[in-house]
Design a protein around this motif. Structure first.
Motif, PDB file in Angstrom:
ATOM      1  N   PRO A  56       5.471  -6.303   1.640  1.00  0.00           N
ATOM      2  CA  PRO A  56       6.035  -6.379   0.289  1.00  0.00           C
ATOM      3  C   PRO A  56       5.862  -7.742  -0.373  1.00  0.00           C
ATOM      4  CG  PRO A  56       7.591  -5.347   1.798  1.00  0.00           C
ATOM      5  CD  PRO A  56       6.490  -5.906   2.636  1.00  0.00           C
ATOM      6  N   PRO A  59       1.684  -7.672  -2.098  1.00  0.00           N
ATOM      7  CA  PRO A  59       1.327  -6.306  -2.484  1.00  0.00           C
ATOM      8  C   PRO A  59      -0.177  -6.056  -2.510  1.00  0.00           C
ATOM      9  CG  PRO A  59       2.991  -7.201  -3.956  1.00  0.00           C
ATOM     10  CD  PRO A  59       2.513  -8.339  -3.117  1.00  0.00           C
ATOM     11  N   PHE A  87       9.627  -4.683  -2.386  1.00  0.00           N
ATOM     12  CA  PHE A  87       8.554  -4.945  -3.350  1.00  0.00           C
ATOM     13  C   PHE A  87       9.078  -5.548  -4.656  1.00  0.00           C
ATOM     14  CE2 PHE A  87       5.987  -2.014  -0.738  1.00  0.00           C
ATOM     15  CZ  PHE A  87       4.788  -2.704  -0.711  1.00  0.00           C
ATOM     16  N   GLY A 114       3.368  -2.580  -5.251  1.00  0.00           N
ATOM     17  CA  GLY A 114       3.463  -1.527  -4.255  1.00  0.00           C
ATOM     18  C   GLY A 114       2.841  -0.212  -4.672  1.00  0.00           C
TER      19      GLY A 114
END
Length: 278
Positions: A56, A59, A87, A114
């Protein structure tokens, strides 16, 4: 409690969290896709809390697994999980669908960390997955590409062109998951356009075929654990038999809840069922 039992408990909690947050978020615009999210909740939970390889904090990490939500109308259930794993801040979802919010009915990869694919018109996701899986081959990377399709999407010719391409190019790093809930916006998928025999069709296009109960976390875990190495040359499809609206009795198997809005009293009933108070 053993490690497996602990994992199952976590995944069950996250699947119910997905459903409850979907109800909360849909109350903002007062229209959304309950049934499509609820049928996929266990799949989402298993992927994001056990299967997918991602970071996260990065990304765009080149070696991450890619996830394509081809049935993009279920994004309202995916957003809370993306926030939960880090995220973005969960509070951002409080403006879901409002002017200026990046979070719409379908996901936008340009705005939401994400998200790997901006969906809209259905039927495109598997083709995008073929391109991503080919890119992994060309660049020598070992990531997998997972594409979650609705079973209504299989009416689209583009899905089968992508299926044919994936086997032709020997894309063992491509995993299609079919959310086989048998419900579309127009009713029973068999009545709208019958695609049976589904398993035989995918096999005929050169895919390795598995089928699972899409609400059995045990079966999902075992199926994902048994995937072939991404370097192999046969793509895999997992046909997950599910129930549209799963978890809320008055929504289950009802195409009317493919897209709808809960009145306050029905929202309270639905949340009570999800919390086990009914």
């Amino acid at each position: 409690m053993g490690d497996r039992d602990t994992l199952l408990a976590i995944l069950e909690e996250k699947a119910q969290f997905c459903r409850a947050e979907t109800i909360r978020l849909i109350a903002i615009p007062k229209s959304g896709h309950y049934g499509s999210v609820f049928s996929a909740a266990e799949i989402f939970a298993t992927l994001y809390y056990h299967v997918l390889r991602y970071d996260p904090q990065r990304p765009g990490w080149p070696d991450r697994d890619r996830f394509i939500l081809s049935k993009g109308h279920a994004a309202v259930g995916l957003y809370p999980l993306l926030a939960d794993v880090g995220f973005f801040e969960p509070a951002l979802l409080d403006a879901y669908t409002r002017l200026g919010s990046p979070f719409g009915d379908h996901p936008d990869m340009r705005k939401i960390p994400g998200i790997d694919f901006s969906s809209g018109s259905l039927g495109h996701g598997l083709s995008v997955g073929v391109g991503m899986a080919l890119a992994a081959r060309v660049t020598g990377r070992a990531f997998r590409v997972y594409a979650l399709l609705g079973d209504g999407e299989m009416d689209e010719g583009q899905v089968w062109e992508a299926a044919m391409s994936a086997s032709h190019f020997s894309l063992g790093n491509l995993i299609a998951i079919v959310d086989r809930n048998r419900v579309s916006v127009d009713g029973d998928t068999a009545e709208v356009m019958d695609v049976e025999p589904v398993l035989d069709k995918w096999a005929a296009f050169g895919w390795q075929v598995f089928q699972v109960d899409g609400h059995s976390l045990e079966e999902l875990l075992d199926c994902f654990a048994g995937l072939p190495d991404p370097a192999t040359d046969q793509p895999t499809v997992i046909v997950a038999h599910t129930v549209a609206g799963k978890g809320v009795s008055f929504m289950e198997d009802r195409f009317e809840w493919h897209l709808g809005n809960l009145a306050p009293e029905d929202q309270a009933r639905a949340l009570a069922e999800l919390e086990g108070d009914s």
